[in-house]
Scaffold this motif. Structure first.
Motif, PDB file in Angstrom:
ATOM      1  N   ALA A 119      53.780  44.307  77.929  1.00 45.88           N
ATOM      2  CA  ALA A 119      53.384  45.411  77.050  1.00 45.88           C
ATOM      3  C   ALA A 119      52.560  44.928  75.862  1.00 45.88           C
ATOM      4  CB  ALA A 119      54.619  46.173  76.557  1.00 45.88           C
ATOM      5  N   VAL A 120      52.798  43.710  75.393  1.00 42.67           N
ATOM      6  CA  VAL A 120      52.048  43.191  74.237  1.00 42.67           C
ATOM      7  C   VAL A 120      50.955  42.204  74.626  1.00 42.67           C
ATOM      8  CG1 VAL A 120      53.927  43.584  72.608  1.00 42.67           C
ATOM      9  CG2 VAL A 120      53.739  41.366  73.731  1.00 42.67           C
ATOM     10  N   ALA A 121      51.020  41.664  75.841  1.00 40.80           N
ATOM     11  CA  ALA A 121      50.016  40.697  76.316  1.00 40.80           C
ATOM     12  C   ALA A 121      49.813  40.959  77.811  1.00 40.80           C
ATOM     13  CB  ALA A 121      50.476  39.267  76.054  1.00 40.80           C
ATOM     14  N   SER A 122      48.915  41.893  78.111  1.00 43.28           N
ATOM     15  CA  SER A 122      48.763  42.395  79.482  1.00 43.28           C
ATOM     16  C   SER A 122      48.408  41.325  80.506  1.00 43.28           C
ATOM     17  CB  SER A 122      47.728  43.518  79.517  1.00 43.28           C
ATOM     18  OG  SER A 122      46.460  43.022  79.136  1.00 43.28           O
ATOM     19  N   GLN A 123      47.837  40.209  80.081  1.00 42.53           N
ATOM     20  CA  GLN A 123      47.483  39.168  81.052  1.00 42.53           C
ATOM     21  C   GLN A 123      48.716  38.652  81.797  1.00 42.53           C
ATOM     22  OE1 GLN A 123      47.338  38.796  77.720  1.00 42.53           O
ATOM     23  NE2 GLN A 123      47.634  36.674  77.088  1.00 42.53           N
ATOM     24  N   PHE A 124      49.905  38.781  81.203  1.00 40.15           N
ATOM     25  CA  PHE A 124      51.108  38.332  81.895  1.00 40.15           C
ATOM     26  C   PHE A 124      51.411  39.199  83.117  1.00 40.15           C
ATOM     27  CE2 PHE A 124      51.409  35.970  78.030  1.00 40.15           C
ATOM     28  CZ  PHE A 124      52.011  34.777  78.408  1.00 40.15           C
ATOM     29  N   GLY A 125      51.010  40.459  83.096  1.00 38.48           N
ATOM     30  CA  GLY A 125      51.108  41.300  84.287  1.00 38.48           C
ATOM     31  C   GLY A 125      50.169  40.808  85.374  1.00 38.48           C
ATOM     32  N   ASP A 126      48.961  40.400  84.970  1.00 31.17           N
ATOM     33  CA  ASP A 126      48.004  39.826  85.923  1.00 31.17           C
ATOM     34  C   ASP A 126      48.562  38.548  86.540  1.00 31.17           C
ATOM     35  OD1 ASP A 126      46.230  41.865  85.269  1.00 31.17           O
ATOM     36  OD2 ASP A 126      45.164  40.635  83.787  1.00 31.17           O
ATOM     37  N   TYR A 127      49.183  37.701  85.715  1.00 26.65           N
ATOM     38  CA  TYR A 127      49.730  36.444  86.235  1.00 26.65           C
ATOM     39  C   TYR A 127      50.770  36.724  87.317  1.00 26.65           C
ATOM     40  CZ  TYR A 127      47.800  34.489  81.867  1.00 26.65           C
ATOM     41  OH  TYR A 127      46.996  34.131  80.822  1.00 26.65           O
ATOM     42  N   GLN A 128      51.664  37.708  87.081  1.00 27.59           N
ATOM     43  CA  GLN A 128      52.703  38.004  88.065  1.00 27.59           C
ATOM     44  C   GLN A 128      52.098  38.549  89.354  1.00 27.59           C
ATOM     45  OE1 GLN A 128      56.470  37.488  87.933  1.00 27.59           O
ATOM     46  NE2 GLN A 128      55.494  37.402  89.931  1.00 27.59           N
ATOM     47  N   ARG A 129      51.042  39.353  89.245  1.00 27.02           N
ATOM     48  CA  ARG A 129      50.404  39.903  90.444  1.00 27.02           C
ATOM     49  C   ARG A 129      49.701  38.825  91.277  1.00 27.02           C
ATOM     50  NH1 ARG A 129      49.964  44.133  86.859  1.00 27.02           N
ATOM     51  NH2 ARG A 129      47.968  43.504  85.987  1.00 27.02           N
ATOM     52  N   ARG A 130      49.317  37.722  90.663  1.00 27.57           N
ATOM     53  CA  ARG A 130      48.597  36.654  91.372  1.00 27.57           C
ATOM     54  C   ARG A 130      49.499  35.776  92.230  1.00 27.57           C
ATOM     55  NH1 ARG A 130      45.249  34.531  86.221  1.00 27.57           N
ATOM     56  NH2 ARG A 130      43.928  36.351  85.992  1.00 27.57           N
ATOM     57  N   THR A 131      50.804  35.877  92.049  1.00 32.34           N
ATOM     58  CA  THR A 131      51.704  34.974  92.756  1.00 32.34           C
ATOM     59  C   THR A 131      52.859  35.746  93.388  1.00 32.34           C
ATOM     60  OG1 THR A 131      53.052  32.972  92.559  1.00 32.34           O
ATOM     61  CG2 THR A 131      53.061  34.476  90.666  1.00 32.34           C
ATOM     62  N   GLU A 132      53.429  35.168  94.431  1.00 30.13           N
ATOM     63  CA  GLU A 132      54.586  35.773  95.071  1.00 30.13           C
ATOM     64  C   GLU A 132      55.887  35.330  94.408  1.00 30.13           C
ATOM     65  OE1 GLU A 132      54.585  35.450  99.311  1.00 30.13           O
ATOM     66  OE2 GLU A 132      52.469  36.023  99.444  1.00 30.13           O
ATOM     67  N   ARG A 133      55.850  34.259  93.628  1.00 31.07           N
ATOM     68  CA  ARG A 133      57.073  33.796  92.956  1.00 31.07           C
ATOM     69  C   ARG A 133      57.381  34.704  91.768  1.00 31.07           C
ATOM     70  NH1 ARG A 133      56.149  30.633  88.158  1.00 31.07           N
ATOM     71  NH2 ARG A 133      53.913  30.405  87.858  1.00 31.07           N
ATOM     72  N   THR A 134      58.624  34.783  91.400  1.00 36.94           N
ATOM     73  CA  THR A 134      58.996  35.482  90.182  1.00 36.94           C
ATOM     74  C   THR A 134      58.805  34.516  89.028  1.00 36.94           C
ATOM     75  OG1 THR A 134      60.602  36.848  91.344  1.00 36.94           O
ATOM     76  CG2 THR A 134      60.877  36.641  88.966  1.00 36.94           C
ATOM     77  N   ILE A 135      57.972  34.881  88.083  1.00 39.90           N
ATOM     78  CA  ILE A 135      57.688  33.994  86.953  1.00 39.90           C
ATOM     79  C   ILE A 135      58.941  33.874  86.078  1.00 39.90           C
ATOM     80  CG2 ILE A 135      56.335  33.724  84.836  1.00 39.90           C
ATOM     81  CD1 ILE A 135      53.966  34.968  86.410  1.00 39.90           C
ATOM     82  N   PRO A 136      59.435  32.647  85.886  1.00 43.75           N
ATOM     83  CA  PRO A 136      60.629  32.462  85.070  1.00 43.75           C
ATOM     84  C   PRO A 136      60.386  32.779  83.584  1.00 43.75           C
ATOM     85  CG  PRO A 136      60.298  30.572  86.513  1.00 43.75           C
ATOM     86  CD  PRO A 136      59.035  31.400  86.567  1.00 43.75           C
ATOM     87  N   VAL A 137      61.449  33.292  82.967  1.00 41.86           N
ATOM     88  CA  VAL A 137      61.473  33.546  81.533  1.00 41.86           C
ATOM     89  C   VAL A 137      62.559  32.657  80.939  1.00 41.86           C
ATOM     90  CG1 VAL A 137      61.883  35.267  79.724  1.00 41.86           C
ATOM     91  CG2 VAL A 137      60.706  35.927  81.841  1.00 41.86           C
ATOM     92  N   VAL A 138      62.213  31.977  79.851  1.00 44.64           N
ATOM     93  CA  VAL A 138      63.139  31.054  79.200  1.00 44.64           C
ATOM     94  C   VAL A 138      63.309  31.475  77.756  1.00 44.64           C
ATOM     95  CG1 VAL A 138      63.552  28.636  78.560  1.00 44.64           C
ATOM     96  CG2 VAL A 138      62.357  29.173  80.705  1.00 44.64           C
ATOM     97  N   GLU A 139      64.555  31.612  77.323  1.00 50.65           N
ATOM     98  CA  GLU A 139      64.829  31.848  75.912  1.00 50.65           C
ATOM     99  C   GLU A 139      65.095  30.508  75.248  1.00 50.65           C
ATOM    100  OE1 GLU A 139      67.554  34.381  72.781  1.00 50.65           O
ATOM    101  OE2 GLU A 139      68.092  34.429  74.900  1.00 50.65           O
ATOM    102  N   LEU A 140      64.483  30.322  74.090  1.00 48.13           N
ATOM    103  CA  LEU A 140      64.701  29.127  73.297  1.00 48.13           C
ATOM    104  C   LEU A 140      65.628  29.504  72.149  1.00 48.13           C
ATOM    105  CD1 LEU A 140      61.012  27.863  73.233  1.00 48.13           C
ATOM    106  CD2 LEU A 140      62.859  27.137  74.775  1.00 48.13           C
ATOM    107  N   GLU A 141      66.905  29.161  72.295  1.00 46.66           N
ATOM    108  CA  GLU A 141      67.927  29.533  71.318  1.00 46.66           C
ATOM    109  C   GLU A 141      68.065  28.435  70.281  1.00 46.66           C
ATOM    110  OE1 GLU A 141      71.156  32.066  73.722  1.00 46.66           O
ATOM    111  OE2 GLU A 141      70.961  29.987  74.438  1.00 46.66           O
ATOM    112  N   ARG A 142      68.020  28.838  69.005  1.00 48.17           N
ATOM    113  CA  ARG A 142      68.174  27.866  67.930  1.00 48.17           C
ATOM    114  C   ARG A 142      69.513  27.138  68.086  1.00 48.17           C
ATOM    115  NH1 ARG A 142      65.875  27.320  62.439  1.00 48.17           N
ATOM    116  NH2 ARG A 142      64.555  29.124  62.856  1.00 48.17           N
TER     117      ARG A 142
END
Length: 143
Positions: A119-142
């Motif tokens: 929603a804030v950086a639409s290119q990430f939607g494009d990245y997901q459409r380019r691949t069959e893998r699920t793009i991992p999301v990582v939280e960096l916890e202090r």
């Protein structure tokens, strides 16, 4: 299919982005102009070599999320494997450097955070459409 690139050119680009980030208190121009950026330190899972990757995060209050998109490539970026193997690390955000623990998000939590990033950086939607893998999301916890 992904485009091939010269690893030396990529490493040189990263060195320049890191230097500019540090010189300008966390702001970078060029392809990163207008986007937040964090420098994620990580240790090679196999090599043990310390590395730094500049990444476009989703920052929500004290929470930092990063995305192993690799521009929509069919494989995860090396930094992702490194953080899974060695989750205790540190980040640089502007003028602050602090310790974090990387946590890979799964299921609905992953999907909701990824949708907020798109929603804030639409290119990430494009990245997901380019691949069959699920793009991992990582939280960096202090830490």
């Amino acid at each position: 299919m992904t485009e091939s690139f010269d690893l030396n050119d990529f490493n040189e680009m990263n060195r320049k982005v890191i230097a500019e980030f540090r010189e300008r208190g966390g702001r970078v121009g060029g392809m990163f102009d207008g986007f937040p950026l964090v420098l994620v330190h990580h240790v090679g899972a196999k090599s043990g070599t310390e590395r730094i990757s500049p990444l476009v995060p989703l920052v929500e209050g004290d929470r930092i999320f990063i995305f192993a998109s690799k521009g929509g490539a069919d494989e995860n970026p090396a930094w992702y494997h490194n953080l899974v193997a060695n989750p205790r690390t540190r980040v640089e955000t502007g003028a602050e450097t602090y310790d974090v623990v990387a946590r890979v998000l799964t299921g609905q939590e992953r999907n909701e955070v990824y949708a907020r990033q798109v929603a804030v950086a639409s290119q990430f939607g494009d990245y997901q459409r380019r691949t069959e893998r699920t793009i991992p999301v990582v939280e960096l916890e202090r830490a």
